[in-house]
Design a protein around this motif. Sequence first.
Motif, mmCIF file in Angstrom:
data_model
loop_
_atom_site.group_PDB
_atom_site.id
_atom_site.type_symbol
_atom_site.label_atom_id
_atom_site.label_comp_id
_atom_site.label_asym_id
_atom_site.label_seq_id
_atom_site.Cartn_x
_atom_site.Cartn_y
_atom_site.Cartn_z
ATOM 1 N N ALA A 161 0.826 -1.204 0.000
ATOM 2 C CA ALA A 161 0.000 0.000 0.000
ATOM 3 C C ALA A 161 0.863 1.258 0.000
ATOM 4 O O ALA A 161 1.959 1.287 0.567
ATOM 5 N N ASP A 162 0.364 2.288 -0.629
ATOM 6 C CA ASP A 162 1.003 3.608 -0.662
ATOM 7 C C ASP A 162 0.030 4.604 -0.041
ATOM 8 O O ASP A 162 -0.896 5.079 -0.694
ATOM 9 N N ILE A 163 0.238 4.925 1.246
ATOM 10 C CA ILE A 163 -0.721 5.761 1.972
ATOM 11 C C ILE A 163 -0.194 7.179 2.188
ATOM 12 O O ILE A 163 -0.654 7.872 3.100
ATOM 13 N N PHE A 164 0.752 7.618 1.380
ATOM 14 C CA PHE A 164 1.333 8.956 1.573
ATOM 15 C C PHE A 164 0.252 10.032 1.521
ATOM 16 O O PHE A 164 0.272 10.991 2.297
ATOM 17 N N TYR A 165 -0.694 9.892 0.600
ATOM 18 C CA TYR A 165 -1.755 10.891 0.452
ATOM 19 C C TYR A 165 -3.063 10.448 1.122
ATOM 20 O O TYR A 165 -4.129 10.935 0.756
ATOM 21 N N TYR A 166 -2.979 9.534 2.081
ATOM 22 C CA TYR A 166 -4.178 9.072 2.791
ATOM 23 C C TYR A 166 -4.922 10.263 3.396
ATOM 24 O O TYR A 166 -4.294 11.121 4.012
ATOM 25 N N PRO A 167 -6.231 10.387 3.269
ATOM 26 C CA PRO A 167 -7.180 9.440 2.656
ATOM 27 C C PRO A 167 -7.418 9.655 1.156
ATOM 28 O O PRO A 167 -8.412 9.168 0.633
ATOM 29 N N PHE A 168 -6.529 10.377 0.499
ATOM 30 C CA PHE A 168 -6.653 10.564 -0.947
ATOM 31 C C PHE A 168 -5.654 9.649 -1.671
ATOM 32 O O PHE A 168 -5.042 10.038 -2.658
ATOM 33 N N ASP A 169 -5.487 8.451 -1.145
ATOM 34 C CA ASP A 169 -4.466 7.541 -1.653
ATOM 35 C C ASP A 169 -4.948 6.794 -2.890
ATOM 36 O O ASP A 169 -6.138 6.546 -3.081
ATOM 37 N N ARG A 170 -3.989 6.447 -3.709
ATOM 38 C CA ARG A 170 -4.217 5.664 -4.928
ATOM 39 C C ARG A 170 -3.217 4.510 -4.931
ATOM 40 O O ARG A 170 -2.044 4.701 -4.639
ATOM 41 N N HIS A 171 -3.693 3.315 -5.289
ATOM 42 C CA HIS A 171 -2.860 2.123 -5.208
ATOM 43 C C HIS A 171 -2.803 1.417 -6.565
ATOM 44 O O HIS A 171 -3.761 1.478 -7.349
ATOM 45 N N SER A 172 -1.693 0.748 -6.790
ATOM 46 C CA SER A 172 -1.508 -0.069 -7.994
ATOM 47 C C SER A 172 -1.152 -1.485 -7.550
ATOM 48 O O SER A 172 -0.098 -1.702 -6.935
ATOM 49 N N CYS A 173 -2.043 -2.422 -7.842
ATOM 50 C CA CYS A 173 -1.839 -3.819 -7.461
ATOM 51 C C CYS A 173 -1.754 -4.675 -8.719
ATOM 52 O O CYS A 173 -2.403 -4.383 -9.720
ATOM 53 N N SER A 174 -0.954 -5.714 -8.649
ATOM 54 C CA SER A 174 -0.686 -6.528 -9.831
ATOM 55 C C SER A 174 -1.063 -7.977 -9.598
ATOM 56 O O SER A 174 -1.123 -8.462 -8.461
ATOM 57 N N TRP A 175 -1.333 -8.653 -10.712
ATOM 58 C CA TRP A 175 -1.522 -10.106 -10.773
ATOM 59 C C TRP A 175 -0.406 -10.637 -11.672
ATOM 60 O O TRP A 175 -0.414 -10.416 -12.890
ATOM 61 N N ASP A 176 0.544 -11.319 -11.067
ATOM 62 C CA ASP A 176 1.757 -11.752 -11.762
ATOM 63 C C ASP A 176 1.591 -13.213 -12.187
ATOM 64 O O ASP A 176 1.697 -14.124 -11.361
ATOM 65 N N LEU A 177 1.323 -13.422 -13.483
ATOM 66 C CA LEU A 177 1.107 -14.772 -14.001
ATOM 67 C C LEU A 177 2.366 -15.291 -14.669
ATOM 68 O O LEU A 177 3.004 -14.581 -15.449
#
Length: 298
Positions: A161-177
């Motif tokens: 998680a990247d909570i630097f701008y919490y509660p205006f945070d944006r996250h990038s999550c991946s599915w590594d196949l």
Amino acid sequence: MKHQMDIKHLMTLLWWIANFIHSYECVSYNEVNGFKKNLLKNYNKNTMPVLNQSRPIYVYVDLVVKNIISFDEKQGILRSVSVFGLYWNDEKLQWNATAVGIEFLSFPTDVMWQPKLFLQNSVTEEWIINAGVKGELDCFIYANGTLFHAVPGLTETKCDADIFYYPFDRHSCSWDLLSGYSVQAVVVEALSYEYALPHDTNKEWIFENMKRMNTILEGSFNVSRVVFTATFKRKPSFLILNILTPIIGLGLLNPIVFALPESSGERVSLSVTILLTLVFYLNMIADRLPPINDPISM
């Protein structure tokens, strides 16, 4: 009168032609069963379905995130309802649709060759994306050998998680196949499909976009790797009303202490009350804020 008789004869002729065509195109239940048995007569699901075994088979995959169930910022785990769409060309299962009268068929996945894909960043034991492992799923195959299969399920993946701008945070999550075969046997590539599967609404997160990347993982033998990266952001309205607004209000109340006259004797008690209120509120926020050090929420 004669003109009316000609029209009647013509309509009768067209009716007979339509019935003849319909009876010709109709395929019975026994015919489909027999055709399926003949199609799988010399078929081996443990052998890759390419006539020339010296060349690889191309498997195209796409990912649709139906809904984000939860995102645990403390543990860095994303739970989502996902659908993996797979398709490839099976050269052993092809037929003449015009002669047979069948354009596509459905088969259980346990009788077909299936590509093995591994979800590398899964946090559960279910990290093999294999269409024939769980559930009685079917795959659809067309006369030209194109086989399509959708694998739905609940995925739990590791995501920092990247909570630097919490509660205006944006996250990038991946599915590594990762492919279970070398690139000499199977090449896996990401491809965007058009699905009739809209994203479900979520009360906490907004899904923004999906990026796809194809790479080759080099090692003792090279294997195909596909990475799907989804970007989503938090809906901040609830946190703004319950966290940021009270903090701003408490901060503005503190200078009011100096507006009180000295003779009233309430400066100290008011400042202590505001301080205790602020400490209590900061402790409540500390319990809610994810304990992440890199980066720290500003």
